[in-house]
Design a protein around this motif. Structure first.
Motif, short mmCIF file in Angstrom:
data_model
loop_
_atom_site.label_atom_id
_atom_site.label_comp_id
_atom_site.label_asym_id
_atom_site.label_seq_id
_atom_site.Cartn_x
_atom_site.Cartn_y
_atom_site.Cartn_z
N CYS A 370 49.67 55.78 40.17
CA CYS A 370 50.25 54.75 39.34
C CYS A 370 49.32 54.10 37.73
CB CYS A 370 50.71 53.89 39.93
SG CYS A 370 51.02 54.31 41.72
N PHE A 371 48.85 53.59 38.36
CA PHE A 371 48.30 53.38 36.45
C PHE A 371 47.95 54.39 35.73
CE2 PHE A 371 44.10 51.82 33.68
CZ PHE A 371 44.26 50.67 33.92
N SER A 376 50.06 49.73 31.12
CA SER A 376 50.58 48.71 30.07
C SER A 376 50.74 47.30 31.39
CB SER A 376 51.76 48.97 29.02
OG SER A 376 52.29 49.35 29.53
N ASN A 377 51.71 47.85 31.98
CA ASN A 377 51.94 47.02 33.29
C ASN A 377 51.15 46.20 33.81
OD1 ASN A 377 53.86 48.98 33.48
ND2 ASN A 377 55.40 47.33 33.48
N TYR A 378 50.44 47.03 34.06
CA TYR A 378 48.55 46.44 34.72
C TYR A 378 48.18 45.09 33.85
CZ TYR A 378 44.02 45.85 36.39
OH TYR A 378 43.16 45.25 36.66
N ASN A 379 47.67 45.53 32.30
CA ASN A 379 47.41 44.81 31.26
C ASN A 379 47.93 43.46 31.31
OD1 ASN A 379 45.12 46.31 30.90
ND2 ASN A 379 46.06 47.66 29.11
N ASN A 380 49.45 43.51 31.74
CA ASN A 380 50.21 43.05 30.18
C ASN A 380 50.54 41.28 31.55
OD1 ASN A 380 50.35 43.29 27.93
ND2 ASN A 380 52.21 44.92 28.55
N ALA A 381 50.35 42.22 33.19
CA ALA A 381 50.43 41.49 34.50
C ALA A 381 49.82 40.25 34.89
CB ALA A 381 50.68 42.18 35.36
N PRO A 382 50.50 38.96 35.03
CA PRO A 382 49.14 38.26 34.91
C PRO A 382 48.05 37.78 35.67
CG PRO A 382 51.41 37.09 35.16
CD PRO A 382 51.58 38.81 35.23
N ASP A 383 46.68 37.66 35.88
CA ASP A 383 45.51 37.79 35.58
C ASP A 383 45.05 38.99 36.21
OD1 ASP A 383 45.60 34.87 36.08
OD2 ASP A 383 46.53 34.93 37.49
N HIS A 384 45.73 40.42 36.30
CA HIS A 384 45.42 41.77 36.55
C HIS A 384 43.95 41.67 36.12
CE1 HIS A 384 48.79 41.49 38.77
NE2 HIS A 384 48.79 43.17 38.94
N VAL A 385 44.01 41.53 34.66
CA VAL A 385 42.41 41.94 33.87
C VAL A 385 41.66 40.38 34.35
CG1 VAL A 385 41.89 42.22 31.66
CG2 VAL A 385 44.29 43.11 32.49
N ALA A 386 41.70 39.72 33.94
CA ALA A 386 40.55 38.02 34.48
C ALA A 386 39.97 38.66 35.81
CB ALA A 386 41.23 37.67 34.05
N ASN A 388 40.37 41.13 37.58
CA ASN A 388 39.69 42.47 37.85
C ASN A 388 40.32 42.94 39.00
OD1 ASN A 388 38.40 44.56 38.18
ND2 ASN A 388 36.15 43.63 39.55
N TYR A 389 41.62 43.04 39.27
CA TYR A 389 42.88 43.90 40.11
C TYR A 389 42.62 45.23 40.17
CZ TYR A 389 45.24 39.05 41.09
OH TYR A 389 45.69 38.30 41.77
N PRO A 390 42.38 45.89 41.67
CA PRO A 390 42.43 47.45 41.35
C PRO A 390 43.54 47.77 40.68
CG PRO A 390 42.88 46.08 43.85
CD PRO A 390 42.90 45.05 43.25
N THR A 391 43.14 48.81 40.14
CA THR A 391 44.16 49.48 39.74
C THR A 391 44.49 50.74 40.17
OG1 THR A 391 42.42 51.09 38.55
CG2 THR A 391 43.07 49.73 37.44
N ASP A 392 44.60 50.94 41.75
CA ASP A 392 45.23 51.25 42.60
C ASP A 392 46.32 50.57 42.81
OD1 ASP A 392 43.41 50.21 43.82
OD2 ASP A 392 43.25 51.62 45.67
#
Length: 625
Positions: A370-371, A376-386, A388-392
Motif C-alpha cells: 500500500c505505502f 502521499s496519502n500517508y504523508n498528508n494524513a493528519p499525524d501519520h508522520v508526526a 510515526n504511524y506504521p506504513t503497513d
C-alpha cells in the motif's frame, strides 16, 4: 635605456601607479623624450586590439586590477550587463556567456545569432519566431523534434484528429516549416492505396472515406462510388461471412482490388484489427498449410521482447488473446490474471480500467505494498508522520476506503477495554507504535503520583495499577485486595468490604484504624451499660469481637465474680440504668434478716461474696474484705 635613468620616476608616479599596474619598464612604449606627457599606448601591439566602443573606454575600466593578466573575454568585464539585461532576460533565458556569439564591439544593439551553426537551421515560419517561443527553458538542451514544441497543436487538431487516429508524432512526415497546410500524407505506404490501384482518382477529399472528422481511425468503404448495398449483396452472393460493413471490405480486399480477394472469414481465423491489410506472407511464411492460429506462434518475439511489463520475467501466460485483441500496438490490453499478482478489490476495482492510476506507464516496478502507491496519502494524513504511524496501511485501513479503520487491537497483546476504547491512539503511542509499553504505570505514573485520596505515594501503594483498578473510566470502581495490610476486614467488617464509604466517607487518607475512631458514636450512644458514664475503655476489643457487639465480654476485676456470682446474668445485679453494684436487688431478704431499713445498703462494704458470715459485720462502710 630610459629605465636606467628614470627608475625613480617609474616607481614614484601614482597616476597611474606603474608598479601596481605592472606597466612595462620600456618607457618608450608610451612616452617620448619631449616629456612624460602626453603619453600614448598602441593597444594593437597586444593580443587584444581595441575596436568599436573599446577605443573610447578609459584604460582603468578594463584594467581595474592592473595591466598584467587582464582577461580578454567579454563576460569578465560585462557580467553586470549580462545579468541586468531584461529584453531578453539572459539569466532566465539561459543565454551563453560568450557575448561574441551575438554581439560586436560596435554596441549591444543589433545583436545577431547565426542559428545555422547549431544544427537546427531556421526555415519557413521559424524565421520570424521569437527565440523564447522555442527556448522557453533556456538555450541549452532545447529539443529539435517538432513534437516537443508542437504537442499542443498535435493534441488539439481535430481535422483529422491526430490523437484518435494515432497519427505519428514525427510532424515533418506530413508538414513543412512553411505552414501546417498544405500537408502531405503517405496513405499508400502506411495504410490503404488511394493514390494508386483501383482507388486512384476515385476520391477528392479525405472526408470522402473518413466521414468522422474527429476520428480518422474510422473510415467508410461503402459510401463510395458503386458500393451500394444492393450491388454488394449481389456481388458477394454465396461468400460465407460477408457483411456489408467497411472493415469487412478491407479484410478481404486489403488493396482495394476485387481480383484474387480471399474471404478469410470463411477460414477458422477471421482477420480483424491489425491483421486486416497485413501481407499474407507475414503469417504464411512457410506456406499456407498448417499455419498455426495461436497468437504466440507468430508473436513469440513480441512476447519475449516486451519489457513493460516484462512478460518473461513475470511468467505471463502466452495465450495472448487472454489480454490482447488484434487492435494495433496490442492496445488496449486487459489483464484478467491481475489477481494472481495483486487482487483488485474494494476501491481498487474502480480504477481497474485505468491502469495508469497505479502503474504510471511502468508495469515492472509497480509496488505491491500500500505505502508504495499511497505514500502521499500517508504523508498528508493528519499525524501519520508526526506520530510515526506504521506504513503497513492494511493494519488500520481496508481496501474499500481510508475511513474504514480496520485495526483490531484485540489481536495484539493489549486488547482495548473500558476507557482505553475511546482514547486517541497517540495518547499511548506518543513515541510511535513499536515497543509501546503495556505496563499501566508507564503511562499513568502522573495519575499515581497526583492521586491524593488515598495518597498513593505516602501510603507506598504498589504501582501495579491493575491490582486495584480496571480500565473503567475515572479509575472507578476500584478494589483494594491488600486492605488487610492496613486494616484486617474480618467479622462484621467483611460484610462492608464492598461499600468502602461506610468507613472512609470518601476520605481514604485519614480513616482511623482503631475501633473507637469509627465507633465513637456507638460508644457514646449505648446506655446498656452507659459506656461514657462508666468511662469504659475506648479499646472496644477489650469487650467486643469483630463479628458483632454481642455477646460482649467484660473484665469484672473491680468486683470479682466468684462463687454464686459466677453464673449470674448482669441484669440480676445491675438494674438499669444504674450499673453500680446493687446487692440489695438480690439480697433484700438477707438484708432485712439482719438489718433495719435505714441501714446502709452497700452490702459489699462489710460482706464478701463467699457468705454473709465471713465478713466483719462491724467493719466500716467502704471496706471490702
Amino acid at each position: 635605456d630610459c629605465f636606467a635613468c628614470h627608475q625613480q620616476d617609474y616607481e614614484n608616479v601614482s597616476d597611474p601607479n606603474h608598479i601596481d599596474a605592472g606597466f612595462p619598464t620600456d618607457c618608450s612604449q608610451c612616452h617620448t623624450i619631449m616629456g612624460w606627457t602626453p603619453a600614448t599606448f598602441d593597444h594593437n601591439l597586444t593580443n587584444y586590439p581595441l575596436t568599436g566602443k573599446h577605443t573610447t573606454v578609459d584604460c582603468s575600466s578594463c584594467h581595474t586590477n592592473g595591466f598584467t593578466g587582464t582577461p580578454t573575454d567579454c563576460y569578465s568585464c560585462h557580467q553586470q550587463d549580462y545579468e541586468n539585461v531584461q529584453d531578453p532576460n539572459h539569466i532566465s533565458g539561459g543565454f551563453p556567456t560568450d557575448c561574441t556569439q551575438c554581439h560586436t564591439t560596435a554596441g549591444w544593439d543589433g545583436a545577431d545569432f547565426d542559428h545555422n551553426i547549431t544544427g537546427f537551421e531556421l526555415t519557413g515560419a521559424h524565421l520570424n519566431t521569437d527565440c523564447l517561443s522555442c527556448h522557453s527553458s533556456g538555450f541549452e538542451g532545447t529539443p529539435t523534434d517538432c513534437y516537443s514544441c508542437h504537442q499542443t497543436q498535435y493534441d488539439n487538431t481535430t481535422n483529422p484528429n491526430h490523437v484518435a487516429a494515432n497519427f505519428p508524432t514525427t510532424c515533418d512526415d506530413c508538414h513543412s516549416t512553411s505552414a501546417w497546410t498544405p500537408a502531405t500524407f503517405d496513405h499508400d505506404g502506411q495504410f490503404f492505396p488511394i493514390y494508386s490501384g483501383k482507388h486512384k482518382n476515385e476520391w477528392d477529399n479525405c472526408s470522402d472515406c473518413h466521414t468522422v472528422a474527429s476520428d480518422y481511425s474510422q473510415f467508410s468503404c461503402i459510401t463510395c462510388h458503386e458500393h451500394n448495398q444492393s450491388d454488394m449483396d449481389n456481388e458477394h452472393n454465396g461468400v460465407s461471412g460477408y457483411v456489408y460493413e467497411s472493415n469487412a471490405c478491407l479484410s478481404c480486399h486489403p488493396t482495394g482490388d476485387s481480383d484474387g480477394a480471399f474471404n478469410h472469414g470463411d477460414s477458422d481465423f477471421p482477420l480483424t484489427g491489425s491483421h486486416v491489410g497485413l501481407d499474407c506472407s507475414a503469417c504464411h511464411e512457410n506456406g499456407y498449410q498448417n499455419t498455426p492460429v495461436d497468437c504466440v506462434a507468430c508473436h513469440q518475439q513480441n512476447f519475449n521482447g516486451t519489457t513493460n511489463p516484462d512478460h518473461q520475467a513475470l511468467s505471463l501466460p502466452t495465450d495472448c488473446e487472454s489480454c490482447h485483441t488484434t487492435d494495433p500496438d496490442w492496445k488496449p490490453a486487459t489483464f484478467p490474471v491481475h489477481n494472481q499478482y495483486f487482487p483488485l478489490e474494494g476501491a481498487h476495482q474502480q480504477i481497474s480500467n485505468d491502469c495508469a492510476n497505479c502503474h504510471n506507464g511502468d508495469y515492472n516496478n509497480t509496488p505491491n505494498q500500500c505505502f508504495g502507491c499511497h505514500e502521499s496519502n500517508y504523508n498528508n494524513a493528519p499525524d501519520h508522520v508526526a506520530q510515526n504511524y506504521p506504513t503497513d496501511c492494511e493494519l488500520c485501513h481496508t481496501v474499500n476506503n481510508w475511513e474504514e479503520n480496520s485495526f483490531d487491537h484485540s489481536n495484539t497483546n493489549f486488547p482495548l477495554t473500558g476507557a482505553h476504547q475511546n482514547v486517541d491512539c497517540s495518547s499511548c503511542h506518543e513515541n510511535g507504535y513499536t515497543g509501546t509499553t503495556t505496563v499501566c504505570y508507564d503511562c499513568h505514573q502522573t495519575n499515581y503520583e497526583q492521586t491524593t485520596n488515598p495518597d498513593h505515594q505516602s501510603l507506598n501503594l504498589p504501582t501495579n495499577c491493575e491490582d486495584c483498578h480496571t480500565t473503567n473510566p475515572n479509575w472507578e470502581p476500584a478494589t483494594f485486595p491488600i486492605h488487610d495490610q492496613f486494616f484486617q476486614l474480618v467479622g462484621a467488617h467483611a460484610d462492608i468490604s464492598d461499600n468502602c464509604n461506610e468507613c472512609h466517607n470518601g476520605n481514604y487518607n485519614n480513616t482511623p484504624n482503631t475501633c473507637f475512631g469509627c465507633h465513637e458514636s456507638d460508644y457514646n450512644g449505648v446506655n446498656d451499660p452507659p459506656h461514657q458514664v462508666l468511662n469504659f475503655s475506648h479499646d472496644c476489643l477489650d469487650c467486643h469481637n469483630q463479628n458483632d457487639w454481642e455477646p460482649a465480654n467484660f473484665n469484672h476485676d473491680f468486683f470479682p465474680l466468684s462463687n454464686e456470682h459466677t453464673d449470674k446474668n448482669c441484669n440480676e445485679c445491675h438494674s438499669e440504668p444504674n450499673y453500680g453494684p446493687q446487692c440489695l436487688s438480690c439480697h433484700e431478704g438477707d438484708f432485712l434478716d439482719e438489718h433495719n431499713w435505714g441501714d446502709p445498703t452497700d452490702c459489699w462494704s462489710c460482706h464478701t461474696t463467699f457468705n454473709w458470715d465471713t465478713g466483719d459485720k462491724m467493719m466500716k462502710p467502704g471496706r471490702v474484705e
